[in-house]
Motif scaffolding. Structure first.
Motif, mmCIF file in Angstrom:
data_model
loop_
_atom_site.group_PDB
_atom_site.id
_atom_site.type_symbol
_atom_site.label_atom_id
_atom_site.label_comp_id
_atom_site.label_asym_id
_atom_site.label_seq_id
_atom_site.Cartn_x
_atom_site.Cartn_y
_atom_site.Cartn_z
ATOM 1 N N GLY A 153 0.587 -0.802 0.179
ATOM 2 C CA GLY A 153 0.225 -0.081 0.119
ATOM 3 C C GLY A 153 1.091 1.566 -0.298
ATOM 4 N N CYS A 154 2.176 1.511 0.812
ATOM 5 C CA CYS A 154 3.045 2.287 1.162
ATOM 6 C C CYS A 154 3.620 2.708 -0.329
ATOM 7 C CB CYS A 154 3.515 1.945 2.637
ATOM 8 S SG CYS A 154 2.677 2.647 3.760
ATOM 9 N N ILE A 155 3.673 1.714 -0.999
ATOM 10 C CA ILE A 155 4.614 1.847 -2.322
ATOM 11 C C ILE A 155 4.464 2.139 -3.569
ATOM 12 C CG2 ILE A 155 5.581 0.027 -3.965
ATOM 13 C CD1 ILE A 155 7.458 -0.722 -2.658
ATOM 14 N N ILE A 156 3.217 1.984 -3.702
ATOM 15 C CA ILE A 156 1.682 2.796 -4.654
ATOM 16 C C ILE A 156 0.936 3.974 -4.003
ATOM 17 C CG2 ILE A 156 1.441 0.285 -5.329
ATOM 18 C CD1 ILE A 156 -1.174 0.066 -4.433
ATOM 19 N N LEU A 157 0.915 3.514 -2.601
ATOM 20 C CA LEU A 157 0.503 5.688 -1.738
ATOM 21 C C LEU A 157 1.708 6.709 -2.900
ATOM 22 C CD1 LEU A 157 0.349 5.907 1.540
ATOM 23 C CD2 LEU A 157 1.579 7.720 -0.022
ATOM 24 N N GLU A 158 2.424 6.250 -2.762
ATOM 25 C CA GLU A 158 3.621 7.714 -3.204
ATOM 26 C C GLU A 158 3.208 7.820 -5.154
ATOM 27 O OE1 GLU A 158 7.404 8.192 -3.012
ATOM 28 O OE2 GLU A 158 8.001 9.113 -4.250
ATOM 29 N N ALA A 159 3.206 6.493 -5.575
ATOM 30 C CA ALA A 159 3.040 6.682 -6.704
ATOM 31 C C ALA A 159 1.144 7.589 -7.189
ATOM 32 C CB ALA A 159 2.979 5.340 -7.259
ATOM 33 N N LEU A 160 0.718 6.718 -6.481
ATOM 34 C CA LEU A 160 -0.514 8.083 -6.456
ATOM 35 C C LEU A 160 -0.119 9.265 -6.494
ATOM 36 C CD1 LEU A 160 -2.823 4.908 -5.163
ATOM 37 C CD2 LEU A 160 -3.248 5.325 -7.740
ATOM 38 N N VAL A 161 -0.142 9.529 -5.575
ATOM 39 C CA VAL A 161 0.217 10.882 -5.103
ATOM 40 C C VAL A 161 0.994 11.831 -6.278
ATOM 41 C CG1 VAL A 161 1.595 12.264 -3.505
ATOM 42 C CG2 VAL A 161 0.344 10.509 -3.122
ATOM 43 N N LYS A 162 2.122 11.386 -6.985
ATOM 44 C CA LYS A 162 2.543 12.226 -7.784
ATOM 45 C C LYS A 162 1.512 11.620 -9.430
ATOM 46 C CE LYS A 162 7.041 11.560 -6.945
ATOM 47 N NZ LYS A 162 8.347 10.348 -6.511
ATOM 48 N N ARG A 163 1.011 10.799 -9.208
ATOM 49 C CA ARG A 163 -0.353 11.257 -9.992
ATOM 50 C C ARG A 163 -1.513 12.058 -10.009
ATOM 51 N NH1 ARG A 163 -0.908 7.273 -14.363
ATOM 52 N NH2 ARG A 163 -3.422 8.085 -14.631
ATOM 53 N N MET A 319 13.494 -8.180 5.469
ATOM 54 C CA MET A 319 13.782 -7.105 5.285
ATOM 55 C C MET A 319 12.662 -6.058 4.483
ATOM 56 S SD MET A 319 17.473 -7.304 3.799
ATOM 57 C CE MET A 319 18.113 -8.438 2.992
ATOM 58 N N ASN A 320 13.253 -4.717 4.739
ATOM 59 C CA ASN A 320 11.988 -4.031 3.811
ATOM 60 C C ASN A 320 12.314 -2.583 3.521
ATOM 61 O OD1 ASN A 320 10.093 -4.934 2.553
ATOM 62 N ND2 ASN A 320 9.197 -5.991 4.556
ATOM 63 N N VAL A 321 12.695 -1.711 2.448
ATOM 64 C CA VAL A 321 13.287 -0.783 2.373
ATOM 65 C C VAL A 321 11.707 0.176 1.436
ATOM 66 C CG1 VAL A 321 14.305 -1.349 0.261
ATOM 67 C CG2 VAL A 321 14.723 1.330 1.852
ATOM 68 N N LEU A 322 10.745 1.328 1.638
ATOM 69 C CA LEU A 322 9.658 1.885 1.956
ATOM 70 C C LEU A 322 10.547 3.092 1.312
ATOM 71 C CD1 LEU A 322 7.018 0.860 1.550
ATOM 72 C CD2 LEU A 322 6.559 1.752 3.759
ATOM 73 N N ASP A 323 9.865 4.250 -0.089
ATOM 74 C CA ASP A 323 9.676 5.055 0.217
ATOM 75 C C ASP A 323 8.789 5.937 0.623
ATOM 76 O OD1 ASP A 323 10.007 7.794 -0.464
ATOM 77 O OD2 ASP A 323 11.894 7.506 -2.102
ATOM 78 N N THR A 324 7.462 6.696 0.987
ATOM 79 C CA THR A 324 6.514 6.842 1.461
ATOM 80 C C THR A 324 6.439 7.980 0.883
ATOM 81 O OG1 THR A 324 6.904 4.936 3.509
ATOM 82 C CG2 THR A 324 4.862 6.970 3.315
ATOM 83 N N VAL A 325 6.537 8.797 -0.673
ATOM 84 C CA VAL A 325 5.874 10.037 -0.641
ATOM 85 C C VAL A 325 7.745 11.027 -0.008
ATOM 86 C CG1 VAL A 325 5.138 12.153 -1.130
ATOM 87 C CG2 VAL A 325 3.933 10.055 0.374
ATOM 88 N N GLY A 326 9.125 10.684 -0.756
ATOM 89 C CA GLY A 326 10.393 10.806 0.168
ATOM 90 C C GLY A 326 10.892 10.755 1.536
ATOM 91 N N LEU A 327 10.162 9.717 1.877
ATOM 92 C CA LEU A 327 10.462 9.600 3.498
ATOM 93 C C LEU A 327 10.890 8.456 3.404
ATOM 94 C CD1 LEU A 327 10.883 10.594 6.181
ATOM 95 C CD2 LEU A 327 8.483 9.929 6.875
#
Lengths: 417, 160
Positions: A153-163, A319-327
């Motif tokens: 969810g958080c990974i696609i969240l950023e893409a949605l905001v950018k759209r 392990m995981n790495v996540l970019d949430t709208v730049g964070l």
């Protein structure tokens, strides 16, 4: 020797390559049922924002790579596996024999029990086909509801905001990414998202989705909110694709159970990636880790063992790495800590900075961070090498950011002369 | 004969010329925070340790990349990031157990040592020979690589 691989994701492709390296003469075929060449779901968020076109999601150059390695890629659904006859039956009725079989069938998104999920405005975000549907509906200015603020969810969240959509996120947990970050770190993500104009509802669920006419849907939340949306995306977790082995001699729990050689209960059948339930490095338990690094590690370990060159594996680190709208946030291993262990923490809410280290005696066993991009991989190194930190444990307790210094000091001789 | 960076921390004075040279080579600016080689300071010991990618055989970053953006430069053996293909997903940054491939917020891509195509500027800039570019079978390099990979069980268990 005939090696057959079911599944054309990262685990299957890496396994095929490792098999070719280990056995130049073997027959190797990958069977996948999606219409595209082998591609990466990890790349879908970047496709959603036109950073890459569809071919940018491909795991390898489909025109050359597989032919060069003499790896056959077959686009077919597998209907049936006969482990006693060592054959698989494909969707077109043909069958193929194997000496060793690798199940890299991946996982599928699970649907929460919400009325209205069958409406055409509701999609998961898992395949390229899903992505195409989302692109059609997630237009700038439209209202979008994302159900689930987990990793996907958080990974696609950023893409949605950018759209440019107006985004509402609904998460049943009390914080964002509850299975990856603790309250403080998850809280930072929530504040960050709200500051970016995203409407975040935690400890909240979707009660119902209904047709509102005019192409929109009404979404009712458990906190009483009513939303209208052009698109609802479900990202509430995934489940291993184990149907193919349901009535076979292959043992299944949450996923297909594999030993330290990625071997199932049938010695000629192996499993890797999201579908496999293998040894977790930290706990020694058998767990499904639906993450990219584990998929590729599994693929390689399975392949080496299929080729008779492998060894028992010590288990894969979650392990995981996540970019949430730049964070940017990441987590490793036992990030929630262990009984009787110590922990070190640095929390700066104003700067959106967080790091948490978890120790068992003087070994690092887990870690998580927010707002840190430099040298985070060394957290894996420190955990997976089980380095005894000695005096560096106390230094890290005082300054948990000194992870690279700790690693360099514990592994390199500071003077060779 | 393939060459490798050899680092002798005992000779490092912490002058950071390597970081300046690296950042200038790769970004066109003298900005140590954007250098791919990093000098770590050990105040207690009065020591400095330059540290960067060893171009390890395991190539954890390359294997974990979901879009085939990391490849081997056949001339130097360096694992090189293609900016055209990298989508910035950062999976490699957690997969590399040495912490030597990192996300750059300035470019939206990951960055790592590429041996400057065979003429590493850190080595050229180092005034004390703490960083040298030498034949890969030189024993000092082997020791560094062995130290870096020390007791990493994945490397042993899956060595093919």
């Amino acid at each position: 020797m005939q090696h057959l691989i079911i599944g054309a994701g990262p685990a299957g492709v890496v396994a095929a390559e490792a098999l070719r390296k280990a056995d130049p003469d073997a027959g190797i075929a990958i069977i996948g049922d999606e219409p595209e060449p082998p591609y990466s779901r990890m790349a879908i968020p970047y496709y959603l924002i036109n950073n890459i076109d569809e071919s940018g999601t491909y795991l390898r150059d489909p025109k050359q790579h597989f032919a060069d390695l003499n790896i056959e890629v077959v686009q077919q659904k597998v209907d049936k596996i006969d482990t006693s006859g060592k054959t698989v039956t494909l969707g077109d009725g043909s069958s193929r024999g194997y000496d060793k079989l690798l199940l890299a069938t991946g996982s599928h998104p699970i649907s929460p029990p919400i009325p209205g999920l069958d409406l055409p405005q509701v999609h998961s975000c898992w395949t390229l086909e899903d992505a195409r549907n989302i692109i059609k509906l997630a237009q700038s200015g439209s209202n979008v509801v994302l159900i689930g603020a987990g990793f996907i969810g958080c990974i696609i969240l950023e893409a949605l905001v950018k759209r440019g959509v107006n985004l509402t996120v609904v998460e049943t947990g009390n914080r964002m990414v509850p299975r990856m970050l603790n309250d403080k770190a998850g809280g930072l993500l929530e504040t960050w998202c709200k500051n970016k104009g995203i409407d975040v509802h935690t400890s909240c669920s979707v009660d119902a989705i209904s047709d509102a006419g005019n192409g929109q849907v009404d979404v009712s939340l458990s906190d009483g909110s009513k939303l209208d949306a052009a698109l609802v995306i479900t990202a509430t977790g995934v489940k291993a694709n184990t149907d193919l082995v349901a009535d076979s001699d292959i043992n299944v729990d949450q996923g297909i159970l594999v030993n330290r050689r990625m071997q199932t209960s049938n010695p000629d059948v192996y499993a890797a990636g999201d579908v496999a339930q293998g040894v977790d490095f930290s706990t020694g338990n058998f767990e499904v880790q639906a993450i990219q690094p584990t998929a590729t590690d599994h693929g390689r370990i399975a392949a080496l063992n299929m080729a008779g060159q492998g060894d028992e594996h010590h288990g894969t680190l979650n392990m995981n790495v996540l970019d949430t709208v730049g964070l940017i946030s990441c987590s490793f291993g036992l990030w929630m800590g262990v009984d009787g262990g110590d922990s070190a923490e640095l929390y700066n809410a104003d700067e959106f900075q967080y790091i948490n280290l978890q120790f068992d005696d003087d070994q690092l066993v887990g870690a998580s961070s927010v707002g840190k991009t430099q040298h985070v991989g060394v957290l894996r190194g420190l955990i997976e090498s089980r380095i005894h930190l000695g005096e560096w444990k106390q230094r890290l307790m005082r300054d948990p950011t000194a992870i690279m210094e700790a690693y360099v000091a514990c592994t390199q001789e500071l003077s060779y002369s | 004969m393939q060459k490798s960076l050899n680092i002798d921390p005992g000779k490092c004075t912490g002058c950071l010329q390597c970081e300046m040279a690296c950042s200038y080579e790769h970004t066109g600016t003298f900005n140590p925070s954007r250098s791919y080689i990093k000098v770590f300071t050990f105040h207690h010991e009065g020591r400095f340790a330059p540290y960067t990618c060893t171009q390890c055989d395991e190539a954890w970053c390359m294997r974990a990349c979901p879009v085939d953006a990391i490849s081997v430069d056949m001339a130097t053996g360096a694992k090189v990031v293609s900016d055209d293909k990298c989508v910035g997903c950062k999976v490699c940054t957690i997969a590399c157990p040495f912490g030597t491939i990192n996300y750059s917020q300035a470019t939206g891509k990951v960055v790592k040592c590429d041996l400057c195509g065979g003429d590493p500027q850190c080595a050229a800039a180092c005034p004390t020979d703490a960083i040298t570019y030498v034949d890969a079978d030189w024993t000092g390099y082997d020791r560094m690589l062995a130290s870096a990979a020390k007791s990493l069980p994945s490397a042993e268990a899956t060595a093919g």
